[in-house]
Design a protein around this motif. Structure first.
Motif, PDB file in Angstrom:
ATOM      1  N   ALA B  22      42.619 -51.313  33.999  1.00 15.57           N
ATOM      2  CA  ALA B  22      41.741 -50.281  33.437  1.00 15.57           C
ATOM      3  C   ALA B  22      40.761 -50.900  32.451  1.00 15.57           C
ATOM      4  CB  ALA B  22      42.580 -49.203  32.755  1.00 15.57           C
ATOM      5  N   ALA B  23      41.240 -51.839  31.652  1.00 12.57           N
ATOM      6  CA  ALA B  23      40.374 -52.448  30.643  1.00 12.57           C
ATOM      7  C   ALA B  23      39.220 -53.212  31.297  1.00 12.57           C
ATOM      8  CB  ALA B  23      41.180 -53.383  29.745  1.00 12.57           C
ATOM      9  N   THR B  24      39.475 -53.831  32.437  1.00 13.29           N
ATOM     10  CA  THR B  24      38.398 -54.587  33.082  1.00 13.29           C
ATOM     11  C   THR B  24      37.503 -53.675  33.909  1.00 13.29           C
ATOM     12  OG1 THR B  24      39.783 -55.075  35.008  1.00 13.29           O
ATOM     13  CG2 THR B  24      39.792 -56.666  33.209  1.00 13.29           C
ATOM     14  N   ASP B  25      38.022 -52.531  34.309  1.00 12.98           N
ATOM     15  CA  ASP B  25      37.228 -51.644  35.159  1.00 12.98           C
ATOM     16  C   ASP B  25      36.362 -50.681  34.358  1.00 12.98           C
ATOM     17  OD1 ASP B  25      38.101 -52.769  37.446  1.00 12.98           O
ATOM     18  OD2 ASP B  25      39.541 -51.209  37.978  1.00 12.98           O
ATOM     19  N   HIS B  26      36.563 -50.640  33.056  1.00 15.45           N
ATOM     20  CA  HIS B  26      35.770 -49.719  32.234  1.00 15.45           C
ATOM     21  C   HIS B  26      34.958 -50.520  31.227  1.00 15.45           C
ATOM     22  CE1 HIS B  26      37.552 -45.895  33.606  1.00 15.45           C
ATOM     23  NE2 HIS B  26      38.614 -46.628  33.841  1.00 15.45           N
ATOM     24  N   PRO B  27      33.774 -50.002  30.906  1.00 17.30           N
ATOM     25  CA  PRO B  27      32.913 -50.757  29.982  1.00 17.30           C
ATOM     26  C   PRO B  27      33.515 -50.852  28.585  1.00 17.30           C
ATOM     27  CG  PRO B  27      31.985 -48.590  30.460  1.00 17.30           C
ATOM     28  CD  PRO B  27      33.162 -48.749  31.364  1.00 17.30           C
ATOM     29  N   THR B  28      34.146 -49.790  28.135  1.00 11.84           N
ATOM     30  CA  THR B  28      34.740 -49.827  26.797  1.00 11.84           C
ATOM     31  C   THR B  28      36.230 -49.532  26.896  1.00 11.84           C
ATOM     32  OG1 THR B  28      34.549 -47.483  26.282  1.00 11.84           O
ATOM     33  CG2 THR B  28      32.592 -48.853  25.911  1.00 11.84           C
ATOM     34  N   ARG B  29      36.930 -49.980  25.899  1.00 11.39           N
ATOM     35  CA  ARG B  29      38.374 -49.747  25.894  1.00 11.39           C
ATOM     36  C   ARG B  29      38.685 -48.286  25.620  1.00 11.39           C
ATOM     37  NH1 ARG B  29      41.626 -54.985  23.746  1.00 11.39           N
ATOM     38  NH2 ARG B  29      40.871 -56.322  25.442  1.00 11.39           N
ATOM     39  N   ALA B  30      37.799 -47.664  24.878  1.00  8.42           N
ATOM     40  CA  ALA B  30      38.019 -46.244  24.613  1.00  8.42           C
ATOM     41  C   ALA B  30      38.030 -45.475  25.931  1.00  8.42           C
ATOM     42  CB  ALA B  30      36.927 -45.717  23.696  1.00  8.42           C
ATOM     43  N   ALA B  31      37.066 -45.803  26.806  1.00  3.92           N
ATOM     44  CA  ALA B  31      37.004 -45.127  28.101  1.00  3.92           C
ATOM     45  C   ALA B  31      38.248 -45.430  28.919  1.00  3.92           C
ATOM     46  CB  ALA B  31      35.750 -45.567  28.858  1.00  3.92           C
ATOM     47  N   ALA B  32      38.646 -46.693  28.919  1.00  5.22           N
ATOM     48  CA  ALA B  32      39.838 -47.072  29.675  1.00  5.22           C
ATOM     49  C   ALA B  32      41.054 -46.322  29.159  1.00  5.22           C
ATOM     50  CB  ALA B  32      40.052 -48.584  29.568  1.00  5.22           C
ATOM     51  N   ALA B  33      41.170 -46.265  27.839  1.00  5.85           N
ATOM     52  CA  ALA B  33      42.319 -45.578  27.246  1.00  5.85           C
ATOM     53  C   ALA B  33      42.307 -44.102  27.627  1.00  5.85           C
ATOM     54  CB  ALA B  33      42.290 -45.739  25.731  1.00  5.85           C
ATOM     55  N   ALA B  34      41.098 -43.516  27.662  1.00  8.35           N
ATOM     56  CA  ALA B  34      40.997 -42.094  28.000  1.00  8.35           C
ATOM     57  C   ALA B  34      41.501 -41.837  29.416  1.00  8.35           C
ATOM     58  CB  ALA B  34      39.556 -41.628  27.847  1.00  8.35           C
ATOM     59  N   THR B  35      41.069 -42.671  30.374  1.00  6.16           N
ATOM     60  CA  THR B  35      41.514 -42.434  31.750  1.00  6.16           C
ATOM     61  C   THR B  35      43.004 -42.698  31.900  1.00  6.16           C
ATOM     62  OG1 THR B  35      41.081 -44.684  32.509  1.00  6.16           O
ATOM     63  CG2 THR B  35      39.263 -43.115  32.640  1.00  6.16           C
ATOM     64  N   LEU B  36      43.550 -43.555  31.039  1.00  8.08           N
ATOM     65  CA  LEU B  36      44.981 -43.815  31.109  1.00  8.08           C
ATOM     66  C   LEU B  36      45.779 -42.733  30.403  1.00  8.08           C
ATOM     67  CD1 LEU B  36      44.987 -47.652  30.365  1.00  8.08           C
ATOM     68  CD2 LEU B  36      45.697 -46.567  32.490  1.00  8.08           C
ATOM     69  N   GLY B  37      45.061 -41.940  29.584  1.00 13.83           N
ATOM     70  CA  GLY B  37      45.747 -40.884  28.860  1.00 13.83           C
ATOM     71  C   GLY B  37      46.529 -41.384  27.655  1.00 13.83           C
ATOM     72  N   VAL B  38      46.045 -42.478  27.076  1.00 11.18           N
ATOM     73  CA  VAL B  38      46.678 -42.981  25.860  1.00 11.18           C
ATOM     74  C   VAL B  38      45.599 -43.211  24.810  1.00 11.18           C
ATOM     75  CG1 VAL B  38      48.585 -44.101  27.079  1.00 11.18           C
ATOM     76  CG2 VAL B  38      46.500 -45.377  26.600  1.00 11.18           C
ATOM     77  N   THR B  39      46.011 -43.496  23.605  1.00 13.68           N
ATOM     78  CA  THR B  39      45.048 -43.763  22.544  1.00 13.68           C
ATOM     79  C   THR B  39      44.549 -45.200  22.666  1.00 13.68           C
ATOM     80  OG1 THR B  39      46.775 -44.521  21.060  1.00 13.68           O
ATOM     81  CG2 THR B  39      46.217 -42.178  20.992  1.00 13.68           C
ATOM     82  N   PRO B  40      43.335 -45.460  22.184  1.00  6.29           N
ATOM     83  CA  PRO B  40      42.840 -46.849  22.199  1.00  6.29           C
ATOM     84  C   PRO B  40      43.806 -47.796  21.503  1.00  6.29           C
ATOM     85  CG  PRO B  40      41.085 -45.346  21.600  1.00  6.29           C
ATOM     86  CD  PRO B  40      42.340 -44.517  21.657  1.00  6.29           C
ATOM     87  N   SER B  41      44.478 -47.273  20.514  1.00  3.46           N
ATOM     88  CA  SER B  41      45.446 -48.099  19.792  1.00  3.46           C
ATOM     89  C   SER B  41      46.542 -48.604  20.729  1.00  3.46           C
ATOM     90  CB  SER B  41      46.052 -47.271  18.670  1.00  3.46           C
ATOM     91  OG  SER B  41      47.129 -47.950  18.091  1.00  3.46           O
ATOM     92  N   ALA B  42      47.050 -47.698  21.533  1.00  4.89           N
ATOM     93  CA  ALA B  42      48.107 -48.095  22.461  1.00  4.89           C
ATOM     94  C   ALA B  42      47.603 -49.150  23.432  1.00  4.89           C
ATOM     95  CB  ALA B  42      48.620 -46.872  23.222  1.00  4.89           C
ATOM     96  N   LEU B  43      46.360 -48.971  23.876  1.00  6.39           N
ATOM     97  CA  LEU B  43      45.788 -49.933  24.818  1.00  6.39           C
ATOM     98  C   LEU B  43      45.685 -51.312  24.178  1.00  6.39           C
ATOM     99  CD1 LEU B  43      44.560 -50.220  27.642  1.00  6.39           C
ATOM    100  CD2 LEU B  43      42.335 -49.748  26.623  1.00  6.39           C
ATOM    101  N   THR B  44      45.178 -51.357  22.966  1.00  9.07           N
ATOM    102  CA  THR B  44      45.046 -52.626  22.260  1.00  9.07           C
ATOM    103  C   THR B  44      46.399 -53.322  22.138  1.00  9.07           C
ATOM    104  OG1 THR B  44      43.170 -51.840  20.984  1.00  9.07           O
ATOM    105  CG2 THR B  44      44.431 -53.660  20.056  1.00  9.07           C
TER     106      THR B  44
END
Lengths: 298, 298
Positions: B22-44
């Motif tokens: 998701a992180a590589t498929d989205h321009p920003t991590r916020a967007a990736a986190a949104a599609t994953l349904g988690v907070t950007p913090s969790a993604l980081t």
DNA sequence: GTGTTAGATTCAGAGATACTGAAATAATAG
DNA sequence: CTATTATTTCAGTATCTCTGAATCTAACAC
């Protein structure tokens, strides 16, 4: 930007899949647990968790020893595949970490690749056969662009006049630049040097040359340009103008061009460039060492 | 029993690999986190954990947005593959759960497959095209062995005289067994019936027949055996002896054999068998329902 | 320049997860 | 039937992973 899909995947872990593989490869779970280095209790709970996540019962109890359901062979196949792939990945990562493998995209200017560090690069290549070395030869400006753009990992270029953003340079060696004139036009005072054939205006070396000529009190009117030193030499031989180049063996005598004086008019500083704040890259580090190192060049 | 190797694999989770994809498929991590349904913090934190487990830095920070290192493409490829495979597995598991797909290994005696439940099996096959149905026709004893041995999932057989260990039976239907004699030998008292051609001694049906004949006061001396009803009939026609069989249309008149009396001498109980304590198997459940169900037969 | 804003990370705490070790259960061997 | 062994269940602890808030950083506007 593919939509990843909203159905959440089961969060299988490699460990759970290892449990499954071990459980099917050993006659008893105790043996499987032993080779995994965990207690049988952990194995039981881990497999139960796996069943829960897959959403299907995987085992069937026959007396004392549980057996895999034939329906679960799909899951087992998946587990074996993922475990094998993860093992490959782990091996690859270990090689990357140790610097014994990896990809290094090196960029250099022509003189470095062909002359000054040719032997160092060749030696690195034969000492690190597992390192996949990509060499790009280009003018310093292009190299710098490639480095900051992520297309190169390591460059050897002429030090730019203005420090580049986000690039860390390490001094490598200095190279003298001499004034060459067509034969028969020698021994003029610097104020009468020229006209010039030299590198294009965006060239780092040309900036060094311009500065050196200015210091020597020489004019700098350019009548022809090329990025290739050999082309510049040919132009001089044809009498189109003068040039400033590093010395090349066999160029000084009876070849249509000669040094205008014995002292160099300037020095260009060759530097090794890396992206600043880039994560450690052992393979690139090893190559940088031999490129910088004092015993590296011939 | 393969040695799994002592080097412990990194315990990558499907979720972490999803994060990477998701992180590589989205321009920003916020967007990736949104599609994953988690907070950007969790993604980081999840990506940091992934880097730690792989043991290699995967990202490189360019200003505000981090980019994947080219060295990490191996890891990304691995991640994409595993995520895709896991998605396939999840889909497969969902189909299994719902009973809309799967493998069912059904075993029946000949009469059930050819006659009593032929239509039910055919209908199930066309109503559940995704269910891979394997049909084995064999005597009841073999079916029972196959069931407890794990080679079959579901059987329709003659109820055994002694309840089998670990098998759950459900009553299906009863089938009358009639005495047949060669033409011209009819209307004797039971005490003069026989001799007999019948099923082998390990046959469940033979046990039922033996019991029925004993109740009727008939002797039971066997002069020939076969598992195939058609062979038994042919033997009767040849005058080798009498037999006891379920009625078959078109067998009674002018075919060299006839019923010795109109009432059946016994009934065999046809039952559906499943392994006891076997985990739920929706596909097999659905098939069992149509085999047992009152409207299931022809 | 400075101020503002959005993206990304760090931090602390709550909740979930996975382990060990002990107890209970089940099944085989003598 | 008893002893032994394999397996599971249970309780407690350690670890992990998330959320939400605070912090940091880079890009943008003025």
């Amino acid at each position: 930007m593919l939509e990843t899909g909203l159905q959440s995947l089961p969060n299988l872990t490699v460990q759970q899949l290892e449990y499954l593989v071990a459980a099917t490869d050993h006659p008893t779970r105790a043996a499987a647990a032993a080779t995994l280095g965990v207690t049988p209790s952990a194995l039981t709970q881990g497999l139960a968790e796996l069943e829960r996540r897959v959403g299907l019962p995987l085992f069937e109890r026959h007396g004392r020893h549980t057996e895999l359901r034939h329906q679960a062979t799909e899951v087992l196949t998946h587990a074996r595949r993922v475990v094998a792939e993860t093992r490959d990945l782990a091996r690859w990562a270990a090689a990357q970490r140790s610097g014994s493998a990896g990809v290094v995209r090196l960029g250099t200017i022509d003189a470095v690749a062909v002359q000054h560090r040719a032997e160092a690069i060749r030696a690195f290549h034969s000492n690190h056969p597992e390192v996949d070395l990509h060499l790009t030869v280009a003018p310093s400006g292009s190299l710098l662009e490639g480095l900051v753009g992520g297309d190169l990992d390591l460059i050897v270029c002429v030090e730019p006049v203005r420090a580049s953003e986000g690039v860390a340079f390490t001094h490598c060696f200095d190279e003298p630049l001499h004034v060459y004139a067509p034969e028969g036009e020698l021994r003029r005072p610097p104020s009468q040097w020229g006209p010039w054939v030299t590198f294009p205006s965006d060239s780092h070396t040309r900036a060094v040359i311009a500065s050196g000529l200015a210091n020597a009190g020489a004019p700098f009117d350019v009548v022809a340009e090329s990025n290739q030193p050999e082309v510049l030499r040919e132009m001089v031989r044809l009498g189109l103008g003068w040039t400033v180049l590093p010395p090349v063996a066999g160029t000084t005598a009876g070849s249509g061009m000669a040094a205008a004086r014995s002292e160099p008019v300037a020095h260009r500083h060759l530097v090794v460039g890396r992206r600043e704040g880039s994560p450690p890259d052992p393979a690139a580090d090893a190559l940088a060492v031999v490129l910088i190192g004092p015993g590296a060049g011939r």
